[in-house]
Design a protein around this motif. Sequence first.
Motif, mmCIF file in Angstrom:
data_model
loop_
_atom_site.group_PDB
_atom_site.id
_atom_site.type_symbol
_atom_site.label_atom_id
_atom_site.label_comp_id
_atom_site.label_asym_id
_atom_site.label_seq_id
_atom_site.Cartn_x
_atom_site.Cartn_y
_atom_site.Cartn_z
ATOM 1 N N THR A 29 -6.478 3.200 12.346
ATOM 2 C CA THR A 29 -6.512 4.441 11.569
ATOM 3 C C THR A 29 -5.611 5.504 12.187
ATOM 4 O O THR A 29 -4.847 6.170 11.482
ATOM 5 N N ALA A 30 -5.693 5.661 13.501
ATOM 6 C CA ALA A 30 -4.875 6.671 14.185
ATOM 7 C C ALA A 30 -3.387 6.344 14.068
ATOM 8 O O ALA A 30 -2.575 7.242 13.812
ATOM 9 N N LEU A 31 -3.035 5.078 14.237
ATOM 10 C CA LEU A 31 -1.618 4.699 14.144
ATOM 11 C C LEU A 31 -1.104 4.896 12.726
ATOM 12 O O LEU A 31 0.006 5.402 12.530
ATOM 13 N N ALA A 32 -1.899 4.521 11.751
ATOM 14 C CA ALA A 32 -1.487 4.698 10.355
ATOM 15 C C ALA A 32 -1.187 6.168 10.071
ATOM 16 O O ALA A 32 -0.159 6.498 9.457
ATOM 17 N N THR A 40 -5.000 1.074 5.091
ATOM 18 C CA THR A 40 -4.929 -0.176 4.332
ATOM 19 C C THR A 40 -3.523 -0.768 4.398
ATOM 20 O O THR A 40 -3.362 -1.973 4.583
ATOM 21 N N HIS A 41 -2.517 0.084 4.261
ATOM 22 C CA HIS A 41 -1.140 -0.424 4.322
ATOM 23 C C HIS A 41 -0.814 -0.969 5.710
ATOM 24 O O HIS A 41 -0.206 -2.035 5.837
ATOM 25 N N LEU A 42 -1.242 -0.258 6.752
ATOM 26 C CA LEU A 42 -1.005 -0.758 8.108
ATOM 27 C C LEU A 42 -1.730 -2.083 8.315
ATOM 28 O O LEU A 42 -1.180 -3.004 8.913
ATOM 29 N N GLY A 48 0.425 -9.436 7.723
ATOM 30 C CA GLY A 48 1.530 -10.135 7.079
ATOM 31 C C GLY A 48 1.526 -10.101 5.569
ATOM 32 O O GLY A 48 2.300 -10.797 4.920
ATOM 33 N N ARG A 49 0.670 -9.271 4.983
ATOM 34 C CA ARG A 49 0.619 -9.173 3.522
ATOM 35 C C ARG A 49 1.619 -8.168 2.980
ATOM 36 O O ARG A 49 1.864 -8.108 1.778
ATOM 37 N N ALA A 50 2.183 -7.350 3.874
ATOM 38 C CA ALA A 50 3.204 -6.371 3.490
ATOM 39 C C ALA A 50 4.299 -6.396 4.541
ATOM 40 O O ALA A 50 4.025 -6.580 5.726
ATOM 41 N N GLY A 51 5.511 -6.215 4.083
ATOM 42 C CA GLY A 51 6.640 -6.175 5.002
ATOM 43 C C GLY A 51 6.761 -4.809 5.661
ATOM 44 O O GLY A 51 6.210 -3.817 5.195
ATOM 45 N N LEU A 52 7.457 -4.780 6.763
ATOM 46 C CA LEU A 52 7.666 -3.548 7.512
ATOM 47 C C LEU A 52 9.045 -3.006 7.167
ATOM 48 O O LEU A 52 10.053 -3.692 7.340
#
Length: 105
Positions: A29-32, A40-42, A48-52
Amino acid sequence: MDEKNTENYNKLIGTRVKMIRITKHISQTALAKEIGVTQTHLSNIENGRAGLTIPNLIKLHQVLQCPISEFFKDFEEESSETSAAGDITLEDIVELAKMLKKNRE
């Protein structure tokens, strides 16, 4: 690069992001919040469900204070070691233990 390769690379990069985050004792949460994405995105990136994206990679590098190359360290060697979706990893257990300890304090 085909879709399967992209998924594999996303998982590898996500795992590396998660490992670095855990070793830096930063909650998801803090990093996001620090990099300007939802938790959720982080989580999707780490799993691996979303690219960076490049901008988020740069933000992660700055917030986690690690070289960008750290996200790709031992990249080829790890491709054979990725865990199946849903598997509990040692890193997951370590993160859980740290969170439990923090909650007790």
